[in-house]
Design a protein around this motif. Structure first.
Motif, PDB file in Angstrom:
ATOM      1  N   ARG A  27      67.543  66.677  57.656  1.00 53.20           N
ATOM      2  CA  ARG A  27      66.549  67.246  56.741  1.00 53.20           C
ATOM      3  C   ARG A  27      66.521  66.459  55.431  1.00 53.20           C
ATOM      4  O   ARG A  27      65.459  66.125  54.908  1.00 53.20           O
ATOM      5  N   GLU A  28      67.704  66.149  54.899  1.00 52.81           N
ATOM      6  CA  GLU A  28      67.728  65.418  53.635  1.00 52.81           C
ATOM      7  C   GLU A  28      67.330  63.957  53.817  1.00 52.81           C
ATOM      8  O   GLU A  28      66.792  63.341  52.906  1.00 52.81           O
ATOM      9  N   GLU A  29      67.568  63.388  55.002  1.00 54.88           N
ATOM     10  CA  GLU A  29      67.074  62.041  55.274  1.00 54.88           C
ATOM     11  C   GLU A  29      65.543  62.021  55.223  1.00 54.88           C
ATOM     12  O   GLU A  29      64.938  61.092  54.693  1.00 54.88           O
ATOM     13  N   LEU A  35      63.856  58.737  56.724  1.00 55.90           N
ATOM     14  CA  LEU A  35      63.271  58.925  58.052  1.00 55.90           C
ATOM     15  C   LEU A  35      61.807  59.235  57.810  1.00 55.90           C
ATOM     16  O   LEU A  35      61.438  60.366  57.513  1.00 55.90           O
ATOM     17  N   ALA A  36      60.975  58.231  57.906  1.00 49.95           N
ATOM     18  CA  ALA A  36      59.590  58.346  57.465  1.00 49.95           C
ATOM     19  C   ALA A  36      58.700  58.961  58.539  1.00 49.95           C
ATOM     20  O   ALA A  36      59.076  59.070  59.712  1.00 49.95           O
ATOM     21  N   ALA A  37      57.504  59.345  58.128  1.00 51.66           N
ATOM     22  CA  ALA A  37      56.530  59.959  59.031  1.00 51.66           C
ATOM     23  C   ALA A  37      56.234  59.035  60.209  1.00 51.66           C
ATOM     24  O   ALA A  37      56.096  57.822  60.046  1.00 51.66           O
ATOM     25  N   GLY A  38      56.165  59.628  61.401  1.00 50.48           N
ATOM     26  CA  GLY A  38      55.836  58.873  62.609  1.00 50.48           C
ATOM     27  C   GLY A  38      57.031  58.294  63.322  1.00 50.48           C
ATOM     28  O   GLY A  38      56.877  57.731  64.414  1.00 50.48           O
ATOM     29  N   ARG A  39      58.238  58.443  62.760  1.00 50.18           N
ATOM     30  CA  ARG A  39      59.419  57.873  63.395  1.00 50.18           C
ATOM     31  C   ARG A  39      59.872  58.781  64.530  1.00 50.18           C
ATOM     32  O   ARG A  39      60.023  59.990  64.352  1.00 50.18           O
ATOM     33  N   ASN A  40      60.092  58.184  65.685  1.00 55.49           N
ATOM     34  CA  ASN A  40      60.422  58.931  66.900  1.00 55.49           C
ATOM     35  C   ASN A  40      61.860  58.627  67.318  1.00 55.49           C
ATOM     36  O   ASN A  40      62.321  57.494  67.190  1.00 55.49           O
ATOM     37  N   ALA A 135      68.704  59.721  36.185  1.00 54.01           N
ATOM     38  CA  ALA A 135      69.255  58.507  36.792  1.00 54.01           C
ATOM     39  C   ALA A 135      68.225  57.823  37.678  1.00 54.01           C
ATOM     40  O   ALA A 135      68.276  56.614  37.885  1.00 54.01           O
ATOM     41  N   GLY A 136      67.285  58.597  38.228  1.00 52.23           N
ATOM     42  CA  GLY A 136      66.233  58.009  39.045  1.00 52.23           C
ATOM     43  C   GLY A 136      66.672  57.622  40.434  1.00 52.23           C
ATOM     44  O   GLY A 136      66.030  56.778  41.066  1.00 52.23           O
ATOM     45  N   ASN A 137      67.752  58.236  40.946  1.00 52.11           N
ATOM     46  CA  ASN A 137      68.212  57.946  42.300  1.00 52.11           C
ATOM     47  C   ASN A 137      67.625  58.996  43.230  1.00 52.11           C
ATOM     48  O   ASN A 137      68.046  60.144  43.234  1.00 52.11           O
ATOM     49  N   LEU A 138      66.624  58.601  44.027  1.00 48.23           N
ATOM     50  CA  LEU A 138      65.900  59.558  44.854  1.00 48.23           C
ATOM     51  C   LEU A 138      66.805  60.217  45.879  1.00 48.23           C
ATOM     52  O   LEU A 138      66.676  61.413  46.160  1.00 48.23           O
ATOM     53  N   ASP A 139      67.736  59.468  46.457  1.00 52.06           N
ATOM     54  CA  ASP A 139      68.635  60.017  47.470  1.00 52.06           C
ATOM     55  C   ASP A 139      69.434  61.197  46.921  1.00 52.06           C
ATOM     56  O   ASP A 139      69.668  62.192  47.617  1.00 52.06           O
ATOM     57  N   VAL A 140      69.870  61.096  45.685  1.00 57.24           N
ATOM     58  CA  VAL A 140      70.633  62.169  45.057  1.00 57.24           C
ATOM     59  C   VAL A 140      69.696  63.249  44.532  1.00 57.24           C
ATOM     60  O   VAL A 140      69.985  64.445  44.606  1.00 57.24           O
ATOM     61  N   MET A 141      68.543  62.825  44.016  1.00 60.59           N
ATOM     62  CA  MET A 141      67.621  63.743  43.374  1.00 60.59           C
ATOM     63  C   MET A 141      67.146  64.848  44.311  1.00 60.59           C
ATOM     64  O   MET A 141      67.074  66.019  43.929  1.00 60.59           O
ATOM     65  N   GLU A 319      80.328  63.514  43.593  1.00 61.28           N
ATOM     66  CA  GLU A 319      80.733  64.735  42.896  1.00 61.28           C
ATOM     67  C   GLU A 319      80.174  65.981  43.577  1.00 61.28           C
ATOM     68  O   GLU A 319      80.855  67.005  43.675  1.00 61.28           O
ATOM     69  N   LEU A 320      78.935  65.910  44.039  1.00 60.62           N
ATOM     70  CA  LEU A 320      78.280  67.100  44.577  1.00 60.62           C
ATOM     71  C   LEU A 320      78.392  67.215  46.080  1.00 60.62           C
ATOM     72  O   LEU A 320      78.030  68.237  46.657  1.00 60.62           O
ATOM     73  N   GLY A 321      78.863  66.165  46.751  1.00 63.67           N
ATOM     74  CA  GLY A 321      78.997  66.228  48.198  1.00 63.67           C
ATOM     75  C   GLY A 321      77.661  66.326  48.903  1.00 63.67           C
ATOM     76  O   GLY A 321      77.512  67.046  49.884  1.00 63.67           O
ATOM     77  N   LEU A 322      76.644  65.621  48.388  1.00 61.88           N
ATOM     78  CA  LEU A 322      75.314  65.707  48.990  1.00 61.88           C
ATOM     79  C   LEU A 322      75.343  65.147  50.401  1.00 61.88           C
ATOM     80  O   LEU A 322      76.132  64.270  50.733  1.00 61.88           O
ATOM     81  N   GLY A 323      74.456  65.638  51.227  1.00 68.25           N
ATOM     82  CA  GLY A 323      74.437  65.246  52.629  1.00 68.25           C
ATOM     83  C   GLY A 323      75.500  65.980  53.411  1.00 68.25           C
ATOM     84  O   GLY A 323      75.853  65.566  54.507  1.00 68.25           O
ATOM     85  N   LEU A 324      76.010  67.059  52.832  1.00 70.25           N
ATOM     86  CA  LEU A 324      77.034  67.923  53.424  1.00 70.25           C
ATOM     87  C   LEU A 324      78.402  67.270  53.496  1.00 70.25           C
ATOM     88  O   LEU A 324      79.394  67.939  53.630  1.00 70.25           O
ATOM     89  N   GLY A 325      78.473  65.958  53.410  1.00 69.32           N
ATOM     90  CA  GLY A 325      79.749  65.278  53.311  1.00 69.32           C
ATOM     91  C   GLY A 325      80.573  65.263  54.577  1.00 69.32           C
ATOM     92  O   GLY A 325      81.660  64.719  54.592  1.00 69.32           O
ATOM     93  N   LEU A 326      80.098  65.880  55.651  1.00 71.61           N
ATOM     94  CA  LEU A 326      80.885  65.979  56.865  1.00 71.61           C
ATOM     95  C   LEU A 326      80.275  65.193  58.015  1.00 71.61           C
ATOM     96  O   LEU A 326      80.976  64.805  58.940  1.00 71.61           O
ATOM     97  N   VAL A 327      78.983  64.965  57.970  1.00 72.43           N
ATOM     98  CA  VAL A 327      78.319  64.202  59.022  1.00 72.43           C
ATOM     99  C   VAL A 327      77.896  62.862  58.445  1.00 72.43           C
ATOM    100  O   VAL A 327      77.228  62.816  57.422  1.00 72.43           O
ATOM    101  N   PRO A 328      78.290  61.766  59.040  1.00 72.98           N
ATOM    102  CA  PRO A 328      77.896  60.459  58.507  1.00 72.98           C
ATOM    103  C   PRO A 328      76.389  60.298  58.523  1.00 72.98           C
ATOM    104  O   PRO A 328      75.719  60.688  59.470  1.00 72.98           O
ATOM    105  N   GLN A 329      75.853  59.744  57.445  1.00 73.13           N
ATOM    106  CA  GLN A 329      74.405  59.585  57.329  1.00 73.13           C
ATOM    107  C   GLN A 329      73.931  58.355  58.118  1.00 73.13           C
ATOM    108  O   GLN A 329      74.645  57.361  58.221  1.00 73.13           O
ATOM    109  N   PRO A 330      72.722  58.391  58.668  1.00 72.69           N
ATOM    110  CA  PRO A 330      72.221  57.262  59.477  1.00 72.69           C
ATOM    111  C   PRO A 330      71.785  56.095  58.618  1.00 72.69           C
ATOM    112  O   PRO A 330      70.611  55.848  58.434  1.00 72.69           O
ATOM    113  N   ARG A 331      72.749  55.380  58.072  1.00 70.93           N
ATOM    114  CA  ARG A 331      72.423  54.237  57.221  1.00 70.93           C
ATOM    115  C   ARG A 331      72.156  52.979  58.038  1.00 70.93           C
ATOM    116  O   ARG A 331      71.583  52.028  57.546  1.00 70.93           O
TER     117      ARG A 331
END
Length: 363
Positions: A27-29, A35-40, A135-141, A319-331
Protein backbone atom coordinates in the motif's frame (compact mmCIF):
# COMPACT_ATOMS: atom_id res chain seq x y z
CA UNK A 1 14.89 4.25 4.80
CA UNK A 2 13.58 0.67 4.68
CA UNK A 3 15.27 -2.63 5.35
CA UNK A 4 16.38 -4.40 2.19
CA UNK A 5 15.94 -7.88 3.58
CA UNK A 6 19.17 -9.03 1.95
CA UNK A 7 21.59 -11.55 3.39
CA UNK A 8 21.63 -12.22 7.13
CA UNK A 9 20.18 -8.78 7.95
CA UNK A 10 16.63 -9.64 6.88
CA UNK A 11 14.22 -8.48 9.64
CA UNK A 12 12.38 -11.12 11.61
CA UNK A 13 8.83 -11.50 10.30
CA UNK A 14 5.97 -12.07 12.70
CA UNK A 15 4.20 -15.06 11.20
CA UNK A 16 0.81 -14.19 12.67
CA UNK A 17 0.49 -10.95 10.69
CA UNK A 18 2.21 -11.59 7.38
CA UNK A 19 -0.97 -10.81 5.48
CA UNK A 20 -1.31 -7.34 7.04
CA UNK A 21 2.40 -6.58 6.78
CA UNK A 22 2.62 -7.37 3.08
CA UNK A 23 -0.59 -5.47 2.33
CA UNK A 24 0.72 -2.48 4.31
CA UNK A 25 4.09 -2.52 2.57
CA UNK A 26 2.51 -2.71 -0.89
CA UNK A 27 0.00 0.00 0.00
CA UNK A 28 2.76 2.44 0.89
CA UNK A 29 4.72 1.50 -2.24
CA UNK A 30 1.67 2.51 -4.29
CA UNK A 31 1.07 5.67 -2.24
CA UNK A 32 4.66 6.79 -2.87
CA UNK A 33 4.38 6.04 -6.59
CA UNK A 34 7.03 3.33 -6.63
CA UNK A 35 4.42 0.85 -7.84
CA UNK A 36 2.87 2.99 -10.54
CA UNK A 37 -0.49 2.75 -12.29
CA UNK A 38 -0.77 -0.10 -14.79
CA UNK A 39 1.93 -2.25 -13.20
CA UNK A 40 0.96 -5.92 -13.19
CA UNK A 41 2.30 -8.72 -10.96
CA UNK A 42 1.41 -12.22 -9.85
CA UNK A 43 1.08 -13.86 -6.44
CA UNK A 44 4.31 -15.78 -7.05
CA UNK A 45 6.26 -12.60 -7.83
CA UNK A 46 5.10 -10.93 -4.62
CA UNK A 47 5.77 -14.08 -2.56
CA UNK A 48 9.29 -14.36 -3.99
CA UNK A 49 9.90 -10.65 -3.54
CA UNK A 50 9.06 -10.71 0.17
CA UNK A 51 10.43 -14.17 0.84
CA UNK A 52 7.13 -15.67 2.02
CA UNK A 53 4.81 -18.46 0.92
CA UNK A 54 2.07 -17.92 -1.64
CA UNK A 55 -0.77 -17.96 0.91
CA UNK A 56 -0.09 -14.69 2.79
CA UNK A 57 0.94 -13.01 -0.46
CA UNK A 58 -2.35 -14.02 -2.11
CA UNK A 59 -4.36 -12.96 0.95
CA UNK A 60 -2.66 -9.54 0.98
CA UNK A 61 -3.31 -8.99 -2.72
CA UNK A 62 -6.94 -10.08 -2.40
CA UNK A 63 -7.38 -7.67 0.54
CA UNK A 64 -5.98 -4.78 -1.50
CA UNK A 65 -8.17 -5.79 -4.42
CA UNK A 66 -11.27 -5.74 -2.19
CA UNK A 67 -10.32 -2.19 -1.16
CA UNK A 68 -10.11 -1.07 -4.79
CA UNK A 69 -6.36 -0.48 -4.52
CA UNK A 70 -5.55 -3.35 -6.91
CA UNK A 71 -7.46 -4.77 -9.85
CA UNK A 72 -7.62 -8.55 -10.25
CA UNK A 73 -7.27 -9.75 -13.84
CA UNK A 74 -8.08 -13.29 -14.90
CA UNK A 75 -4.88 -15.28 -15.63
CA UNK A 76 -2.83 -12.07 -15.33
CA UNK A 77 -2.56 -11.51 -11.60
CA UNK A 78 -3.10 -8.04 -10.14
CA UNK A 79 -2.70 -4.58 -11.61
CA UNK A 80 -2.28 -1.19 -9.93
CA UNK A 81 -5.29 0.91 -11.00
CA UNK A 82 -5.02 4.32 -12.62
CA UNK A 83 -6.68 7.26 -10.90
CA UNK A 84 -7.37 10.23 -13.14
CA UNK A 85 -8.52 13.76 -12.37
CA UNK A 86 -12.19 12.73 -12.34
CA UNK A 87 -11.39 10.03 -9.79
CA UNK A 88 -9.50 12.52 -7.65
CA UNK A 89 -12.43 14.95 -7.72
CA UNK A 90 -14.73 12.24 -6.35
CA UNK A 91 -12.18 11.28 -3.68
CA UNK A 92 -11.52 14.88 -2.69
CA UNK A 93 -15.17 15.89 -2.59
CA UNK A 94 -15.98 12.86 -0.41
CA UNK A 95 -13.27 13.88 2.05
CA UNK A 96 -14.43 17.49 2.20
CA UNK A 97 -18.12 16.69 2.59
CA UNK A 98 -17.45 14.20 5.38
CA UNK A 99 -15.08 16.37 7.41
CA UNK A 100 -17.18 19.50 6.91
CA UNK A 101 -20.30 17.70 8.14
CA UNK A 102 -18.41 16.47 11.19
CA UNK A 103 -17.18 19.93 12.14
CA UNK A 104 -20.62 21.45 11.66
CA UNK A 105 -22.09 18.77 13.91
CA UNK A 106 -19.29 19.40 16.41
CA UNK A 107 -20.11 23.09 16.45
CA UNK A 108 -23.66 22.33 17.56
CA UNK A 109 -22.54 20.40 20.63
CA UNK A 110 -22.58 22.24 23.97
CA UNK A 111 -19.17 21.07 25.21
CA UNK A 112 -15.74 20.11 23.88
CA UNK A 113 -15.48 16.39 23.04
CA UNK A 114 -13.11 14.33 25.13
CA UNK A 115 -9.94 13.65 23.13
CA UNK A 116 -9.43 10.41 25.04
CA UNK A 117 -5.77 11.00 25.80
CA UNK A 118 -4.91 11.07 22.10
CA UNK A 119 -3.24 14.48 22.08
CA UNK A 120 0.35 13.42 23.00
CA UNK A 121 0.35 10.79 20.26
CA UNK A 122 -1.29 13.21 17.80
CA UNK A 123 1.37 15.83 18.52
CA UNK A 124 4.18 13.32 17.94
CA UNK A 125 2.59 12.39 14.62
CA UNK A 126 2.25 16.08 13.74
CA UNK A 127 5.92 16.78 14.48
CA UNK A 128 6.98 13.86 12.29
CA UNK A 129 4.66 14.94 9.45
CA UNK A 130 6.01 18.49 9.52
CA UNK A 131 9.63 17.32 9.45
CA UNK A 132 8.90 14.97 6.55
CA UNK A 133 7.10 17.65 4.53
CA UNK A 134 9.92 20.13 5.03
CA UNK A 135 12.54 17.52 4.16
CA UNK A 136 10.73 16.81 0.89
CA UNK A 137 11.26 13.04 1.00
CA UNK A 138 8.13 11.59 -0.61
CA UNK A 139 8.81 8.04 0.59
CA UNK A 140 8.76 9.20 4.20
CA UNK A 141 6.12 11.88 3.70
CA UNK A 142 3.32 9.51 2.65
CA UNK A 143 3.72 7.39 5.78
CA UNK A 144 4.00 10.33 8.18
CA UNK A 145 1.05 12.16 6.66
CA UNK A 146 -1.16 9.09 6.66
CA UNK A 147 -0.35 8.22 10.26
CA UNK A 148 -1.09 11.78 11.41
CA UNK A 149 -4.52 11.85 9.78
CA UNK A 150 -5.31 8.35 11.05
CA UNK A 151 -4.62 9.60 14.57
CA UNK A 152 -6.62 12.79 13.94
CA UNK A 153 -9.59 10.81 12.59
CA UNK A 154 -9.61 8.88 15.84
CA UNK A 155 -10.84 12.07 17.50
CA UNK A 156 -14.14 11.60 15.66
CA UNK A 157 -14.92 8.67 17.91
CA UNK A 158 -16.30 6.81 14.89
CA UNK A 159 -14.09 4.03 13.57
CA UNK A 160 -16.02 3.70 10.30
CA UNK A 161 -15.54 7.36 9.45
CA UNK A 162 -11.83 7.06 10.25
CA UNK A 163 -11.40 3.97 8.10
CA UNK A 164 -13.26 5.55 5.18
CA UNK A 165 -11.19 8.75 5.34
CA UNK A 166 -8.00 6.68 5.44
CA UNK A 167 -9.11 4.71 2.38
CA UNK A 168 -9.75 7.98 0.52
CA UNK A 169 -6.39 9.38 1.58
CA UNK A 170 -4.51 6.35 0.25
CA UNK A 171 -6.13 6.82 -3.16
CA UNK A 172 -5.35 10.55 -3.08
CA UNK A 173 -1.66 9.78 -2.61
CA UNK A 174 -1.77 7.18 -5.39
CA UNK A 175 -3.09 9.87 -7.72
CA UNK A 176 -0.72 12.61 -6.58
CA UNK A 177 2.55 10.69 -6.21
CA UNK A 178 3.59 10.58 -9.91
CA UNK A 179 3.18 14.35 -10.23
CA UNK A 180 5.04 15.05 -7.02
CA UNK A 181 7.85 12.64 -7.95
CA UNK A 182 8.34 14.53 -11.21
CA UNK A 183 9.16 17.74 -9.33
CA UNK A 184 12.87 18.51 -9.01
CA UNK A 185 12.45 19.52 -5.36
CA UNK A 186 9.66 18.79 -2.87
CA UNK A 187 11.05 20.45 0.26
CA UNK A 188 8.65 23.18 1.35
CA UNK A 189 6.07 22.39 -1.34
CA UNK A 190 3.58 20.29 0.62
CA UNK A 191 1.38 21.38 3.52
CA UNK A 192 3.17 21.49 6.88
CA UNK A 193 0.74 23.04 9.39
CA UNK A 194 -0.08 19.84 11.25
CA UNK A 195 1.13 21.23 14.58
CA UNK A 196 -1.16 24.26 14.27
CA UNK A 197 -4.11 21.91 13.92
CA UNK A 198 -3.08 20.04 17.07
CA UNK A 199 -2.76 23.36 18.92
CA UNK A 200 -6.31 24.30 17.91
CA UNK A 201 -7.65 20.91 19.02
CA UNK A 202 -5.84 21.14 22.35
CA UNK A 203 -7.19 24.66 22.94
CA UNK A 204 -10.75 23.49 22.23
CA UNK A 205 -10.91 25.93 19.28
CA UNK A 206 -13.38 24.09 17.08
CA UNK A 207 -13.79 26.97 14.63
CA UNK A 208 -10.02 27.34 14.33
CA UNK A 209 -9.53 23.61 13.74
CA UNK A 210 -12.24 23.65 11.07
CA UNK A 211 -10.61 26.62 9.36
CA UNK A 212 -7.17 24.94 9.31
CA UNK A 213 -8.63 21.74 7.82
CA UNK A 214 -10.38 23.82 5.13
CA UNK A 215 -7.11 25.62 4.39
CA UNK A 216 -5.37 22.26 4.10
CA UNK A 217 -7.98 20.96 1.66
CA UNK A 218 -7.86 24.13 -0.41
CA UNK A 219 -4.05 24.01 -0.46
CA UNK A 220 -4.14 20.38 -1.63
CA UNK A 221 -6.62 20.83 -4.46
CA UNK A 222 -4.94 24.00 -5.78
CA UNK A 223 -1.53 22.35 -5.75
CA UNK A 224 -2.73 19.26 -7.63
CA UNK A 225 -4.86 21.22 -10.09
CA UNK A 226 -1.79 23.22 -11.03
CA UNK A 227 0.44 20.16 -11.35
CA UNK A 228 -2.13 18.28 -13.45
CA UNK A 229 -3.06 21.29 -15.55
CA UNK A 230 -6.75 21.31 -14.62
CA UNK A 231 -8.90 24.31 -13.65
CA UNK A 232 -9.50 24.42 -9.92
CA UNK A 233 -12.96 25.79 -10.71
CA UNK A 234 -13.97 22.26 -11.73
CA UNK A 235 -13.96 21.27 -8.05
CA UNK A 236 -17.60 21.22 -7.00
CA UNK A 237 -16.97 21.67 -3.27
CA UNK A 238 -14.71 24.70 -3.71
CA UNK A 239 -17.41 27.15 -2.45
CA UNK A 240 -17.78 25.04 0.68
CA UNK A 241 -14.10 25.60 1.48
CA UNK A 242 -13.87 29.27 0.54
CA UNK A 243 -17.08 30.15 2.42
CA UNK A 244 -15.67 28.54 5.56
CA UNK A 245 -12.45 30.55 5.25
CA UNK A 246 -13.83 33.99 4.48
CA UNK A 247 -12.37 36.53 2.03
CA UNK A 248 -9.18 37.34 3.98
CA UNK A 249 -8.02 33.76 4.48
CA UNK A 250 -9.17 32.70 1.02
CA UNK A 251 -6.82 35.15 -0.64
CA UNK A 252 -3.86 34.42 1.64
CA UNK A 253 -0.98 32.02 0.93
CA UNK A 254 -1.97 29.79 3.84
CA UNK A 255 -5.13 28.89 1.94
CA UNK A 256 -3.17 27.28 -0.84
CA UNK A 257 -1.63 29.97 -3.03
CA UNK A 258 1.15 27.69 -4.10
CA UNK A 259 4.16 28.98 -6.00
CA UNK A 260 6.44 26.83 -8.08
CA UNK A 261 9.65 26.30 -6.04
CA UNK A 262 11.62 25.96 -9.27
CA UNK A 263 10.30 29.18 -10.79
CA UNK A 264 11.66 32.73 -10.63
CA UNK A 265 12.58 33.78 -7.12
CA UNK A 266 12.74 30.23 -5.78
CA UNK A 267 14.88 30.04 -2.70
CA UNK A 268 14.51 33.74 -1.86
CA UNK A 269 13.65 34.63 1.69
CA UNK A 270 10.20 35.88 2.57
CA UNK A 271 9.75 39.49 1.54
CA UNK A 272 13.09 39.66 -0.27
CA UNK A 273 13.31 40.74 -3.87
CA UNK A 274 16.34 40.82 -6.10
CA UNK A 275 16.85 43.38 -8.78
CA UNK A 276 18.34 42.61 -12.20
CA UNK A 277 21.83 41.27 -11.81
CA UNK A 278 21.68 41.29 -8.01
CA UNK A 279 22.15 37.57 -7.54
CA UNK A 280 24.00 36.28 -4.50
CA UNK A 281 27.69 35.96 -5.13
CA UNK A 282 27.77 38.24 -8.16
CA UNK A 283 28.68 41.93 -8.13
CA UNK A 284 28.48 44.73 -10.62
CA UNK A 285 31.02 44.27 -13.40
CA UNK A 286 31.65 40.57 -12.70
CA UNK A 287 33.29 38.86 -15.64
CA UNK A 288 32.25 35.57 -17.22
CA UNK A 289 34.79 33.68 -15.15
CA UNK A 290 33.44 35.03 -11.90
CA UNK A 291 29.86 34.34 -12.98
CA UNK A 292 30.80 30.76 -13.79
CA UNK A 293 32.44 30.32 -10.39
CA UNK A 294 29.35 31.74 -8.68
CA UNK A 295 27.10 29.38 -10.61
CA UNK A 296 29.31 26.42 -9.69
CA UNK A 297 29.25 27.41 -6.01
CA UNK A 298 25.47 27.80 -6.15
CA UNK A 299 25.06 24.36 -7.74
CA UNK A 300 27.29 22.82 -5.08
CA UNK A 301 25.22 24.41 -2.32
CA UNK A 302 22.04 23.08 -3.93
CA UNK A 303 23.56 19.61 -4.08
CA UNK A 304 24.48 19.74 -0.40
CA UNK A 305 20.92 20.87 0.36
CA UNK A 306 19.47 17.87 -1.47
CA UNK A 307 21.91 15.63 0.43
CA UNK A 308 20.71 17.00 3.77
CA UNK A 309 17.08 16.45 2.74
CA UNK A 310 17.78 12.84 1.79
CA UNK A 311 19.62 12.20 5.05
CA UNK A 312 16.76 13.71 7.07
CA UNK A 313 14.36 11.49 5.16
CA UNK A 314 16.39 8.38 5.97
CA UNK A 315 16.62 9.45 9.63
CA UNK A 316 12.85 9.90 9.84
CA UNK A 317 12.28 6.55 8.20
CA UNK A 318 14.50 4.77 10.71
CA UNK A 319 13.00 6.67 13.63
CA UNK A 320 9.37 6.01 12.71
CA UNK A 321 9.74 2.51 11.31
CA UNK A 322 7.86 3.39 8.12
CA UNK A 323 6.98 0.52 5.85
CA UNK A 324 6.20 -1.51 8.98
CA UNK A 325 9.88 -2.35 9.31
CA UNK A 326 9.26 -6.10 9.18
CA UNK A 327 8.74 -6.82 5.49
CA UNK A 328 11.56 -5.88 3.12
CA UNK A 329 10.47 -3.27 0.60
CA UNK A 330 10.61 -4.10 -3.15
CA UNK A 331 13.58 -1.92 -3.99
CA UNK A 332 14.99 -4.35 -6.59
CA UNK A 333 11.80 -4.80 -8.61
CA UNK A 334 12.53 -5.11 -12.35
CA UNK A 335 11.61 -1.81 -13.98
CA UNK A 336 10.08 -3.47 -17.03
CA UNK A 337 7.63 -5.28 -14.79
CA UNK A 338 6.67 -2.84 -12.05
CA UNK A 339 7.43 0.55 -13.52
CA UNK A 340 9.61 2.67 -15.74
CA UNK A 341 12.67 4.42 -14.46
CA UNK A 342 11.84 8.04 -13.63
CA UNK A 343 13.41 10.76 -15.78
CA UNK A 344 16.13 13.09 -14.58
CA UNK A 345 14.37 15.44 -12.10
CA UNK A 346 16.15 18.44 -13.63
CA UNK A 347 14.40 17.80 -16.94
CA UNK A 348 11.03 18.74 -15.49
CA UNK A 349 9.37 15.90 -17.41
CA UNK A 350 6.65 13.79 -15.85
CA UNK A 351 7.15 10.02 -15.63
CA UNK A 352 6.22 8.11 -18.71
CA UNK A 353 2.84 6.49 -18.32
CA UNK A 354 1.67 8.99 -15.68
CA UNK A 355 -2.04 9.25 -14.88
CA UNK A 356 -3.77 11.48 -17.43
CA UNK A 357 -6.29 14.20 -16.74
CA UNK A 358 -9.25 11.98 -17.56
CA UNK A 359 -10.61 8.74 -16.23
CA UNK A 360 -8.84 5.66 -17.54
CA UNK A 361 -10.69 3.69 -20.24
CA UNK A 362 -13.09 1.16 -18.82
CA UNK A 363 -13.36 2.85 -15.43
Amino acid sequence: MFGTGSGDTRPVIQRNSLREQIAGALREEMMAGRLAAGRNFTVKEIADLYGVSATPAREALVDLGAQGLLRAEHHRGFTVPEFGWDDFLEIFESRVLLTDSYFRRLGALPGVPDTGGRLPSLRRRADAAVRAARAGNLDVMVGCDRRFWQEAAGLFGNRRIGDYLDWLRVQSWMFAAPYLRAMPKLAGVCWDRHVELVDAVEAGDRAGAHRIVCEYNLFTVRLLARLVGQPVESVGVLPLLTDALGPAEEAGPAAGAWTDPTGPGAGSGAGQEEGPGEHPGSGAGSGPGEASQAATAQAGAAGRGHGRERELGRELGRELGLGLGLVPQPRSVPYGRFGRRLPDPSSGQLPEGRPGPHRAPGR
